[in-house]
Design a protein around this motif. Structure first.
Motif, mmCIF file in Angstrom:
data_model
loop_
_atom_site.group_PDB
_atom_site.id
_atom_site.type_symbol
_atom_site.label_atom_id
_atom_site.label_comp_id
_atom_site.label_asym_id
_atom_site.label_seq_id
_atom_site.Cartn_x
_atom_site.Cartn_y
_atom_site.Cartn_z
ATOM 1 N N ALA A 21 0.840 -1.204 0.000
ATOM 2 C CA ALA A 21 0.000 0.000 0.000
ATOM 3 C C ALA A 21 0.874 1.253 0.000
ATOM 4 C CB ALA A 21 -0.919 -0.008 1.216
ATOM 5 N N PRO A 22 0.323 2.392 -0.416
ATOM 6 C CA PRO A 22 1.083 3.647 -0.360
ATOM 7 C C PRO A 22 1.609 3.916 1.047
ATOM 8 C CG PRO A 22 -0.927 3.941 -1.610
ATOM 9 C CD PRO A 22 -1.023 2.580 -0.992
ATOM 10 N N LEU A 23 2.852 4.374 1.120
ATOM 11 C CA LEU A 23 3.539 4.511 2.399
ATOM 12 C C LEU A 23 3.241 5.851 3.080
ATOM 13 C CD1 LEU A 23 5.704 3.523 4.462
ATOM 14 C CD2 LEU A 23 7.422 4.600 2.970
ATOM 15 N N VAL A 24 2.874 5.777 4.360
ATOM 16 C CA VAL A 24 2.837 6.946 5.237
ATOM 17 C C VAL A 24 3.920 6.727 6.281
ATOM 18 C CG1 VAL A 24 1.487 8.355 6.825
ATOM 19 C CG2 VAL A 24 0.363 7.263 4.878
ATOM 20 N N LEU A 25 4.945 7.564 6.279
ATOM 21 C CA LEU A 25 6.095 7.422 7.172
ATOM 22 C C LEU A 25 5.935 8.388 8.335
ATOM 23 C CD1 LEU A 25 8.859 6.004 7.510
ATOM 24 C CD2 LEU A 25 9.868 7.929 6.261
ATOM 25 N N LEU A 26 5.906 7.852 9.558
ATOM 26 C CA LEU A 26 5.607 8.630 10.757
ATOM 27 C C LEU A 26 6.863 8.805 11.594
ATOM 28 C CD1 LEU A 26 2.406 6.572 11.566
ATOM 29 C CD2 LEU A 26 2.400 8.896 10.654
ATOM 30 N N ALA A 27 7.439 10.018 11.586
ATOM 31 C CA ALA A 27 8.642 10.314 12.358
ATOM 32 C C ALA A 27 8.258 10.598 13.798
ATOM 33 C CB ALA A 27 9.378 11.516 11.755
ATOM 34 N N GLY A 28 8.825 9.828 14.712
ATOM 35 C CA GLY A 28 8.500 9.996 16.129
ATOM 36 C C GLY A 28 9.061 11.277 16.692
ATOM 37 N N GLY A 29 8.575 11.548 17.881
ATOM 38 C CA GLY A 29 9.079 12.768 18.515
ATOM 39 C C GLY A 29 9.465 12.551 19.977
ATOM 40 N N THR A 30 10.466 11.778 20.318
ATOM 41 C CA THR A 30 11.460 11.179 19.435
ATOM 42 C C THR A 30 11.206 9.685 19.168
ATOM 43 O OG1 THR A 30 12.863 10.757 21.369
ATOM 44 C CG2 THR A 30 13.284 12.771 20.151
ATOM 45 N N THR A 31 10.459 9.005 20.044
ATOM 46 C CA THR A 31 10.182 7.601 19.797
ATOM 47 C C THR A 31 8.916 7.456 18.960
ATOM 48 O OG1 THR A 31 8.685 6.935 21.601
ATOM 49 C CG2 THR A 31 11.027 7.167 22.134
ATOM 50 N N ALA A 81 14.355 10.554 4.469
ATOM 51 C CA ALA A 81 14.336 10.366 3.017
ATOM 52 C C ALA A 81 14.862 8.991 2.632
ATOM 53 C CB ALA A 81 15.158 11.468 2.342
ATOM 54 N N ALA A 82 15.939 8.564 3.280
ATOM 55 C CA ALA A 82 16.514 7.257 2.967
ATOM 56 C C ALA A 82 15.555 6.136 3.357
ATOM 57 C CB ALA A 82 17.849 7.088 3.687
ATOM 58 N N LEU A 83 14.909 6.276 4.502
ATOM 59 C CA LEU A 83 13.970 5.246 4.956
ATOM 60 C C LEU A 83 12.770 5.166 4.027
ATOM 61 C CD1 LEU A 83 13.314 3.151 7.112
ATOM 62 C CD2 LEU A 83 12.266 4.975 8.481
ATOM 63 N N ALA A 84 12.270 6.320 3.573
ATOM 64 C CA ALA A 84 11.162 6.320 2.618
ATOM 65 C C ALA A 84 11.553 5.577 1.344
ATOM 66 C CB ALA A 84 10.748 7.753 2.294
ATOM 67 N N GLY A 85 12.778 5.778 0.893
ATOM 68 C CA GLY A 85 13.237 5.102 -0.317
ATOM 69 C C GLY A 85 13.352 3.602 -0.147
ATOM 70 N N VAL A 86 13.859 3.174 0.999
ATOM 71 C CA VAL A 86 14.030 1.745 1.262
ATOM 72 C C VAL A 86 12.680 1.047 1.405
ATOM 73 C CG1 VAL A 86 14.816 0.085 2.999
ATOM 74 C CG2 VAL A 86 16.305 1.963 2.312
ATOM 75 N N LEU A 87 11.734 1.705 2.059
ATOM 76 C CA LEU A 87 10.459 1.056 2.370
ATOM 77 C C LEU A 87 9.420 1.181 1.266
ATOM 78 C CD1 LEU A 87 9.990 2.161 6.088
ATOM 79 C CD2 LEU A 87 10.745 -0.071 5.267
ATOM 80 N N GLY A 88 9.434 2.323 0.571
ATOM 81 C CA GLY A 88 8.322 2.595 -0.322
ATOM 82 C C GLY A 88 8.593 2.436 -1.797
ATOM 83 N N GLY A 89 9.830 2.628 -2.205
ATOM 84 C CA GLY A 89 10.128 2.552 -3.624
ATOM 85 C C GLY A 89 9.551 3.692 -4.428
ATOM 86 N N GLY A 90 9.070 4.713 -3.764
ATOM 87 C CA GLY A 90 8.496 5.881 -4.426
ATOM 88 C C GLY A 90 8.212 6.946 -3.395
ATOM 89 N N PRO A 91 7.763 8.126 -3.805
ATOM 90 C CA PRO A 91 7.500 9.191 -2.837
ATOM 91 C C PRO A 91 6.504 8.756 -1.763
ATOM 92 C CG PRO A 91 7.440 10.059 -5.070
ATOM 93 C CD PRO A 91 7.490 8.559 -5.190
ATOM 94 N N ALA A 92 6.778 9.126 -0.520
ATOM 95 C CA ALA A 92 5.951 8.745 0.620
ATOM 96 C C ALA A 92 5.296 9.975 1.233
ATOM 97 C CB ALA A 92 6.801 8.042 1.674
ATOM 98 N N HIS A 93 4.210 9.746 1.917
ATOM 99 C CA HIS A 93 3.590 10.768 2.758
ATOM 100 C C HIS A 93 4.380 10.782 4.067
ATOM 101 C CE1 HIS A 93 -0.422 12.267 4.776
ATOM 102 N NE2 HIS A 93 0.643 12.832 5.326
ATOM 103 N N LEU A 94 5.023 11.900 4.368
ATOM 104 C CA LEU A 94 5.836 12.023 5.573
ATOM 105 C C LEU A 94 5.065 12.798 6.633
ATOM 106 C CD1 LEU A 94 8.551 11.751 7.105
ATOM 107 C CD2 LEU A 94 9.255 13.895 6.005
ATOM 108 N N ALA A 95 5.040 12.259 7.845
ATOM 109 C CA ALA A 95 4.391 12.935 8.966
ATOM 110 C C ALA A 95 5.368 13.012 10.126
ATOM 111 C CB ALA A 95 3.128 12.195 9.382
ATOM 112 N N GLY A 96 5.390 14.157 10.789
ATOM 113 C CA GLY A 96 6.245 14.316 11.954
ATOM 114 C C GLY A 96 5.479 14.988 13.067
ATOM 115 N N ILE A 97 5.726 14.548 14.302
ATOM 116 C CA ILE A 97 5.047 15.116 15.463
ATOM 117 C C ILE A 97 6.078 15.685 16.428
ATOM 118 C CG2 ILE A 97 4.973 12.872 16.656
ATOM 119 C CD1 ILE A 97 2.219 13.754 17.787
ATOM 120 N N GLY A 98 5.809 16.871 16.993
ATOM 121 C CA GLY A 98 6.742 17.495 17.919
ATOM 122 C C GLY A 98 8.062 17.783 17.230
#
Length: 280
Positions: A21-31, A81-98
């Motif tokens: 499925a399309p990737l949503v990458l959730l950056a923790g703040g910090t975990t 950016a590197a993690l999105a590339g490894v996991l998704g193989g294409g542009p990902a929806h990036l989300a970050g909190i805090g």
């Protein structure tokens, strides 16, 4: 949960939903546990692969020396950016909190081809330290109460959980939810050394990072659909910070959670997930 290696470091991740499925990458703040389970599950139910991850020096990710980090905010953005590339193989929806929201802003600016959409939750557009004159700073009364509290025994799981519950009460968040999350974070922390536990529980490492140069003035250069989520009662990054980001990112939508403070409450998971899914 597992780990993924990207340019010489390991990042702890947890996935929800179909791997294709399309990737949503959730950056923790910090975990990664800054992102509620219920929100990740709603995103997966909406046809996305939600992957939340720990920043460096937290959770299952590479932990070196949280008191003297050898990396910068730009390195954390490159990790995303590197993690999105490894996991998704294409542009990902990036989300970050805090603080993860700061990482996400810089990642979208420095690595625009890696991301198709952006969600920024409970964050601001300037680094730790003195705030810009037009932005509301941390609530002074709340900060005074927070920093007047003695630190817990970081080797004592229950003491750490109780400390988190007390901090949540001061910030206007749910103490019971904060207690439960802190216990889970404690269980995932690699050791009980006070600097490592503090980095996991309080994100103290972030205040020691090199966060230059400024990026706020570059926000009009973000060209992907953007959602800004902020609690109306946030005492750490008051809502004016989210409002400023929404004004400065072209076409950004602002979602103010009327009863929320710093954390995204479970009750708001459906509303936030719906808004994120609407970005595409």
């Amino acid at each position: 949960m597992t780990t993924v290696d990207v340019h010489g470091i390991s990042l702890g991740i947890e996935s929800f939903g179909d791997d294709d499925a399309p990737l949503v990458l959730l950056a923790g703040g910090t975990t990664m546990l800054s992102w509620p389970d219920a929100l990740c599950e709603r995103l997966a139910a909406g046809g996305r692969r939600a992957v939340r991850y720990d920043l460096r020096d937290s959770g299952e990710s590479t932990t070196a020396d949280p008191q003297a980090p050898s990396y910068t905010l730009r390195d954390l953005a490159a990790d995303a950016a590197a993690l999105a590339g490894v996991l998704g193989g294409g542009p990902a929806h990036l989300a970050g909190i805090g603080v993860g929201g700061m990482v996400a802003q810089v990642a979208a600016l420095d690595h625009p081809g890696a991301f198709s959409a952006l969600t920024l939750a409970g964050t601001r557009a300037v680094a730790p330290g003195p705030v810009d004159d037009d932005l509301p700073d941390h609530d002074r009364a709340a900060m005074g109460r927070l920093f007047a509290r003695p630190m817990p025994d970081w080797a004592d799981r229950e003491a750490v959980a109780e400390f988190a519950a007390g901090s949540a009460e001061i910030l206007g968040d749910d103490p019971a939810a904060a207690r439960a999350t802190a216990a889970r974070v404690w269980d995932r922390t690699p050791g009980t050394a006070p600097p490592v536990q503090m980095a996991n529980q309080m994100g103290m490492v972030f205040s020691r990072l090199d966060c230059g140069p400024r990026w706020r003035e570059r926000l009009p250069g973000i060209r992907v659909p953007t959602l800004v989520v902020h609690g109306r009662h946030d005492r750490f990054f008051p809502v004016g910070n989210g409002e400023a980001i929404a004004r400065e990112v072209p076409g950004a939508r602002l979602l103010v959670l009327k009863t929320a403070a710093t954390a995204i409450p479970e009750a708001a998971a459906g509303e936030v997930a719906e808004a994120m899914l609407a970005l595409g």
